[in-house]
Motif scaffolding. Structure first.
Motif, short mmCIF file in Angstrom:
data_model
loop_
_atom_site.label_atom_id
_atom_site.label_comp_id
_atom_site.label_asym_id
_atom_site.label_seq_id
_atom_site.Cartn_x
_atom_site.Cartn_y
_atom_site.Cartn_z
N THR A 1 -18.69 0.43 -26.03
CA THR A 1 -20.39 0.02 -26.13
C THR A 1 -20.76 0.55 -27.72
O THR A 1 -19.63 0.92 -28.45
N GLU A 2 -21.43 0.07 -28.13
CA GLU A 2 -21.67 -0.02 -29.90
C GLU A 2 -22.45 1.83 -29.87
O GLU A 2 -21.53 1.84 -30.73
N ASP A 3 -22.41 1.97 -28.83
CA ASP A 3 -22.39 4.37 -29.27
C ASP A 3 -21.46 4.40 -29.00
O ASP A 3 -21.25 5.58 -30.33
N GLN A 4 -19.93 4.00 -28.24
CA GLN A 4 -18.83 4.85 -28.14
C GLN A 4 -18.36 4.15 -29.93
O GLN A 4 -17.95 5.33 -30.79
N ILE B 1 -22.36 -4.38 -36.60
CA ILE B 1 -21.39 -3.48 -35.61
C ILE B 1 -21.07 -5.07 -34.66
O ILE B 1 -22.53 -5.07 -33.93
N ALA B 2 -20.11 -5.37 -34.21
CA ALA B 2 -20.70 -6.56 -33.17
C ALA B 2 -19.54 -6.26 -32.10
O ALA B 2 -18.03 -5.65 -32.48
N ASP C 1 -13.59 -5.50 -27.79
CA ASP C 1 -12.74 -6.29 -29.61
C ASP C 1 -14.19 -6.00 -30.16
O ASP C 1 -15.41 -5.64 -29.97
N VAL C 2 -13.87 -5.28 -31.25
CA VAL C 2 -15.26 -4.78 -32.31
C VAL C 2 -14.52 -5.47 -33.68
O VAL C 2 -13.85 -5.19 -34.54
N GLY D 1 -9.77 -3.09 -28.21
CA GLY D 1 -8.85 -3.91 -28.11
C GLY D 1 -8.27 -4.31 -29.46
O GLY D 1 -8.20 -3.58 -30.35
N THR D 2 -8.78 -5.42 -30.60
CA THR D 2 -8.75 -5.94 -31.62
C THR D 2 -9.82 -5.25 -32.08
O THR D 2 -11.12 -5.15 -32.11
N VAL D 3 -10.03 -4.50 -33.63
CA VAL D 3 -10.18 -3.72 -34.44
C VAL D 3 -10.27 -5.07 -35.35
O VAL D 3 -9.54 -4.87 -36.20
#
Length: 121
Positions: free
Chosen positions: A26-29, A55-56, A61-62, A94-96
């Motif tokens: 999640t975006e909050d995490q 932040i997407a 994946d982030v 996942g991927t950053v």
């Protein structure tokens, strides 16, 4: 054990954060992880400093769009690496993808208002 003795209840485990739906991040995490990254010169986290422009999150994946206080910031590589490492340490990530952006240029106006007030801006 006699009738007058009562068993000691087992300790209640500390609550754990609820997992994100279907195991996605999640975006909050992500924000929580980024709050652990500090600009070493200012000793403030990069989220409150307004260095995070976007932040997407897609599943696990982030993608982060971020800037620095100036193009010549000597701590830039350290800050970016720390941010990436904090995200990669998240369970289930996942991927950053870290994207350094310069537009719009960072200004103190991007600092979180409560932090800006504390700093006297």
């Amino acid at each position: 054990m006699s009738d007058s003795e009562t068993p000691t209840p087992a300790p209640t485990p500390a609550p754990t954060p609820a997992p994100a739906p279907s195991g996605s991040i999640t975006e909050d995490q992500v924000k929580l992880a980024l709050r652990r990254v500090k600009d070493p010169e200012l000793n403030l986290n990069i989220l409150d400093l307004g260095l995070i422009y976007g932040i997407a999150v897609e599943g696990n994946d982030v993608k982060i769009d971020m800037s620095l206080t100036s193009p010549g910031c000597p701590s830039g590589p350290e800050i970016m690496t720390d941010a990436e490492n904090q995200l990669k340490a998240m369970e289930g990530i996942g991927t950053v993808s870290m994207n350094l952006v310069w537009s719009p240029p960072w200004t103190p106006d991007r600092i979180e208002p409560r932090v800006r007030a504390y700093l006297g801006f």
